[in-house]
Design a protein around this motif. Structure first.
Motif, PDB file in Angstrom:
ATOM      1  N   ALA A  93      11.456   3.663   4.255  1.00  0.00           N
ATOM      2  CA  ALA A  93      11.412   4.164   5.624  1.00  0.00           C
ATOM      3  C   ALA A  93      10.713   3.149   6.527  1.00  0.00           C
ATOM      4  O   ALA A  93      11.152   2.895   7.659  1.00  0.00           O
ATOM      5  N   LEU A  94       9.639   2.553   6.025  1.00  0.00           N
ATOM      6  CA  LEU A  94       8.961   1.503   6.780  1.00  0.00           C
ATOM      7  C   LEU A  94       9.887   0.309   6.998  1.00  0.00           C
ATOM      8  O   LEU A  94       9.873  -0.326   8.057  1.00  0.00           O
ATOM      9  N   THR A  95      10.688   0.004   5.980  1.00  0.00           N
ATOM     10  CA  THR A  95      11.635  -1.105   6.098  1.00  0.00           C
ATOM     11  C   THR A  95      12.642  -0.851   7.216  1.00  0.00           C
ATOM     12  O   THR A  95      12.935  -1.736   8.035  1.00  0.00           O
ATOM     13  N   ILE A  96      13.168   0.380   7.273  1.00  0.00           N
ATOM     14  CA  ILE A  96      14.141   0.726   8.320  1.00  0.00           C
ATOM     15  C   ILE A  96      13.504   0.612   9.697  1.00  0.00           C
ATOM     16  O   ILE A  96      14.090   0.077  10.643  1.00  0.00           O
ATOM     17  N   LEU A  97      12.275   1.118   9.831  1.00  0.00           N
ATOM     18  CA  LEU A  97      11.584   1.028  11.113  1.00  0.00           C
ATOM     19  C   LEU A  97      11.371  -0.426  11.516  1.00  0.00           C
ATOM     20  O   LEU A  97      11.473  -0.787  12.691  1.00  0.00           O
ATOM     21  N   ALA A  98      11.060  -1.263  10.519  1.00  0.00           N
ATOM     22  CA  ALA A  98      10.777  -2.669  10.822  1.00  0.00           C
ATOM     23  C   ALA A  98      12.014  -3.389  11.339  1.00  0.00           C
ATOM     24  O   ALA A  98      11.963  -4.089  12.346  1.00  0.00           O
ATOM     25  N   VAL A  99      13.132  -3.214  10.650  1.00  0.00           N
ATOM     26  CA  VAL A  99      14.327  -3.983  11.009  1.00  0.00           C
ATOM     27  C   VAL A  99      15.108  -3.362  12.157  1.00  0.00           C
ATOM     28  O   VAL A  99      15.961  -4.022  12.759  1.00  0.00           O
ATOM     29  N   SER A 100      14.819  -2.082  12.497  1.00  0.00           N
ATOM     30  CA  SER A 100      15.558  -1.430  13.580  1.00  0.00           C
ATOM     31  C   SER A 100      14.959  -1.709  14.938  1.00  0.00           C
ATOM     32  O   SER A 100      15.559  -1.362  15.957  1.00  0.00           O
ATOM     33  N   VAL A 134       0.841  -1.205   0.000  1.00  0.00           N
ATOM     34  CA  VAL A 134       0.000   0.000   0.000  1.00  0.00           C
ATOM     35  C   VAL A 134       0.870   1.246   0.000  1.00  0.00           C
ATOM     36  O   VAL A 134       0.588   2.218  -0.723  1.00  0.00           O
ATOM     37  N   ALA A 135       1.939   1.235   0.790  1.00  0.00           N
ATOM     38  CA  ALA A 135       2.836   2.391   0.819  1.00  0.00           C
ATOM     39  C   ALA A 135       3.470   2.630  -0.548  1.00  0.00           C
ATOM     40  O   ALA A 135       3.586   3.779  -1.008  1.00  0.00           O
ATOM     41  N   GLY A 136       3.854   1.551  -1.230  1.00  0.00           N
ATOM     42  CA  GLY A 136       4.447   1.695  -2.551  1.00  0.00           C
ATOM     43  C   GLY A 136       3.462   2.206  -3.582  1.00  0.00           C
ATOM     44  O   GLY A 136       3.795   3.060  -4.413  1.00  0.00           O
ATOM     45  N   ASN A 137       2.232   1.707  -3.549  1.00  0.00           N
ATOM     46  CA  ASN A 137       1.233   2.136  -4.524  1.00  0.00           C
ATOM     47  C   ASN A 137       0.729   3.543  -4.224  1.00  0.00           C
ATOM     48  O   ASN A 137       0.353   4.285  -5.141  1.00  0.00           O
ATOM     49  N   LEU A 138       0.706   3.908  -2.939  1.00  0.00           N
ATOM     50  CA  LEU A 138       0.259   5.251  -2.567  1.00  0.00           C
ATOM     51  C   LEU A 138       1.141   6.317  -3.196  1.00  0.00           C
ATOM     52  O   LEU A 138       0.664   7.386  -3.588  1.00  0.00           O
ATOM     53  N   GLN A 139       2.424   6.011  -3.312  1.00  0.00           N
ATOM     54  CA  GLN A 139       3.343   6.951  -3.952  1.00  0.00           C
ATOM     55  C   GLN A 139       2.903   7.259  -5.381  1.00  0.00           C
ATOM     56  O   GLN A 139       2.818   8.420  -5.786  1.00  0.00           O
ATOM     57  N   SER A 140       2.572   6.206  -6.137  1.00  0.00           N
ATOM     58  CA  SER A 140       2.178   6.403  -7.542  1.00  0.00           C
ATOM     59  C   SER A 140       0.867   7.161  -7.649  1.00  0.00           C
ATOM     60  O   SER A 140       0.721   8.070  -8.477  1.00  0.00           O
ATOM     61  N   ILE A 141      -0.103   6.800  -6.795  1.00  0.00           N
ATOM     62  CA  ILE A 141      -1.419   7.428  -6.870  1.00  0.00           C
ATOM     63  C   ILE A 141      -1.337   8.914  -6.526  1.00  0.00           C
ATOM     64  O   ILE A 141      -1.916   9.768  -7.214  1.00  0.00           O
ATOM     65  N   LEU A 142      -0.615   9.242  -5.453  1.00  0.00           N
ATOM     66  CA  LEU A 142      -0.531  10.638  -5.047  1.00  0.00           C
ATOM     67  C   LEU A 142       0.264  11.474  -6.041  1.00  0.00           C
ATOM     68  O   LEU A 142      -0.024  12.660  -6.234  1.00  0.00           O
ATOM     69  N   SER A 143       1.247  10.874  -6.687  1.00  0.00           N
ATOM     70  CA  SER A 143       1.999  11.609  -7.713  1.00  0.00           C
ATOM     71  C   SER A 143       1.091  11.989  -8.873  1.00  0.00           C
ATOM     72  O   SER A 143       1.138  13.110  -9.380  1.00  0.00           O
ATOM     73  N   ASP A 147       6.605  16.433  -1.912  1.00  0.00           N
ATOM     74  CA  ASP A 147       7.712  16.116  -2.809  1.00  0.00           C
ATOM     75  C   ASP A 147       7.705  14.638  -3.184  1.00  0.00           C
ATOM     76  O   ASP A 147       7.510  13.767  -2.327  1.00  0.00           O
ATOM     77  N   GLY A 148       7.918  14.350  -4.459  1.00  0.00           N
ATOM     78  CA  GLY A 148       7.887  12.973  -4.945  1.00  0.00           C
ATOM     79  C   GLY A 148       8.960  12.099  -4.328  1.00  0.00           C
ATOM     80  O   GLY A 148       8.770  10.899  -4.150  1.00  0.00           O
ATOM     81  N   GLN A 149      10.111  12.699  -3.988  1.00  0.00           N
ATOM     82  CA  GLN A 149      11.170  11.920  -3.372  1.00  0.00           C
ATOM     83  C   GLN A 149      10.777  11.434  -1.981  1.00  0.00           C
ATOM     84  O   GLN A 149      11.147  10.343  -1.555  1.00  0.00           O
ATOM     85  N   PHE A 150       9.991  12.269  -1.275  1.00  0.00           N
ATOM     86  CA  PHE A 150       9.503  11.856   0.042  1.00  0.00           C
ATOM     87  C   PHE A 150       8.557  10.663  -0.099  1.00  0.00           C
ATOM     88  O   PHE A 150       8.626   9.700   0.673  1.00  0.00           O
TER      89      PHE A 150
END
Length: 431
Positions: free
Chosen positions: A405-412, A379-388, A395-398
């Motif tokens: 960012a979710l990945t970092i939070l998960a593994v940290s 959902v996070a990945g697809n949300l990027q495309s839809i909102l763009s 900002d598109g980079q955000f």
């Protein structure tokens, strides 16, 4: 004759709660973020969520939410939950699961209202958000389930990316040659098994570091598929790349169930691979936690020496699970070329194998948890495309960094301490 002990240990030892303040601090920072961004800097318009599509049998009215008011509500709830998490950590050292779940849901709702309230269209179809997310989620689920099978038996599977890529390439090539999507699907599973066989050979038999073997296999598969793509798949006959025209697996909607708003199009208008994914999640959970086979696998992953003592062949169990995980990941790779797109391209998996590892950790090595984590990443990945496309001022980079960012939070460990199987990554050599 009596002996009087000069000192004796107390019968009652006070339990010392080990407190980790990472989660309360994170929740506090996110609550402050909600106040500043959702309220102070938030849009003043409305966010409209379309729940039904025009051709749905059941029409549900659009959900219209005032952005500023929702920002205030979300901020208050997040601040209250952050304080509750602090209080629970201070009192017992533990935070109730419902606190974390509620905070996550409320914050995500606030984030979506903030994002969509600032778009030019201010109208996002939830059906499109979740059905589009399945294009990312499906291979992620297969990859994370591959990791569950391997790591529950004590073998770290870093090679998920290579297994997915091998499955995608082989499915496209075999399906193009045979003009049969099912032949490509079977070949993809075989390709995944072959990659896993190398992982099992070097990490289990020759006791090579499992992480190093996995990384090497990823690089090997990437280079090999890229080379064969250039030499075989780009070959044209009469101007047509005949070796990169795979047959497609059609969608199979289930009557009635496919008409349920949001859930129907997302879960019940799937291809054969999609339905297999849903069945596999439940079957693997049941197998691991409700059957004798699962008990043996978990014993091998937790305490291989004890498992060997009671007659379980540790290394054979590990090899079988690694091979089964390769087959699962290979099928997930086939989804790219037999369902999602109609051709193979170099490195088309795009690092999803590594995000699948994060979903595995996020889901605490549980098939259902891993699948839900994969859905979140999707959902996070697809949300990027839809909102763009919707014209958001963000900002598109955000937006592009959200899944990572979710990945970092998960593994940290910010989502809670996830305990891997005790013998995960440890080779077993019988004495």
């Amino acid at each position: 004759m009596s002996i009087t002990a000069k000192s004796a240990p107390s019968a009652h030892v006070d339990a010392v709660a080990i407190r980790s303040w990472k989660v309360p601090i994170l929740l506090g920072v996110l609550a402050l973020f909600a106040v500043v961004v959702f309220v102070v800097l938030g849009p003043t318009g409305t966010a409209t969520f379309r729940i039904s599509q025009d051709n749905d049998a059941w029409q549900v009215p659009d959900l219209v939410l005032p952005s500023k008011a929702m920002g205030i509500i979300v901020s208050v709830i997040c601040a209250a939950l952050a304080y509750l998490a602090y209080s629970q950590t201070r009192a017992t050292g533990k935070i109730a699961k419902w606190v974390l779940m509620t905070f996550t849901i409320v914050f995500v709702v606030g984030l979506m209202v903030w994002m969509i309230g600032g778009t030019t269209s201010q109208n996002i179809t939830l059906v499109g958000l979740f059905t589009g997310a399945m294009l990312i989620t499906t291979p992620l689920v297969f990859g994370s389930l591959s990791g569950v099978l391997s790591e529950r038996a004590g073998v770290v599977n870093i090679a998920i990316e290579g297994q997915l890529l091998a499955g995608a390439f082989t499915a496209a090539l075999v399906s193009s040659i045979t003009h049969n999507a099912f032949a490509g699907l079977f070949a993809a599973a075989v390709a995944g098994v072959l990659v896993s066989a190398m992982l099992a050979l070097f990490s289990i038999k020759y006791v090579v570091n499992q992480i190093i073997v996995g990384v090497v296999l990823n690089v090997l598969v990437s280079g090999l598929t890229g080379f064969l793509f250039e030499k075989i798949m780009k070959t044209k006959v009469d101007g047509v790349t005949i070796y990169n025209q795979p047959a497609q697996l059609p969608g199979i909607p289930i009557p009635l169930l496919s008409e349920i708003p949001i859930i129907g199009p997302m879960l019940f208008r799937q291809s054969l691979i999609g339905y297999f994914m849903l069945i596999l999640v439940v079957a693997l959970w049941f197998g691991l936690f409700r059957t004798r086979w699962g008990l043996r696998v978990r014993a091998v992953g937790e305490h291989p020496k004890a498992a060997d003592t009671v007659g379980i062949n540790v290394n054979r169990t590990r090899v079988m699970n690694v091979l089964a995980g390769g087959a699962v990941a290979g099928v997930g790779g086939a989804y790219f070329t037999l369902v999602a797109v109609s051709s193979f391209s170099k490195d088309m998996t795009g690092g999803l194998g590594f995000i699948a590892l994060a979903a595995l950790i996020f889901g605490r090595w549980n098939p259902i948890g891993a699948a839900l984590a994969a859905l979140l990443f999707g959902v996070a990945g697809n949300l990027q495309s839809i909102l763009s496309l919707a014209g958001t001022p963000i900002d598109g980079q955000f937006l592009a960094m959200l899944p990572y960012a979710l990945t970092i939070l998960a593994v940290s460990g910010f989502v809670g301490k996830a305990m891997a199987p005790a013998a995960d990554g440890e080779p077993y050599v019988k004495e």
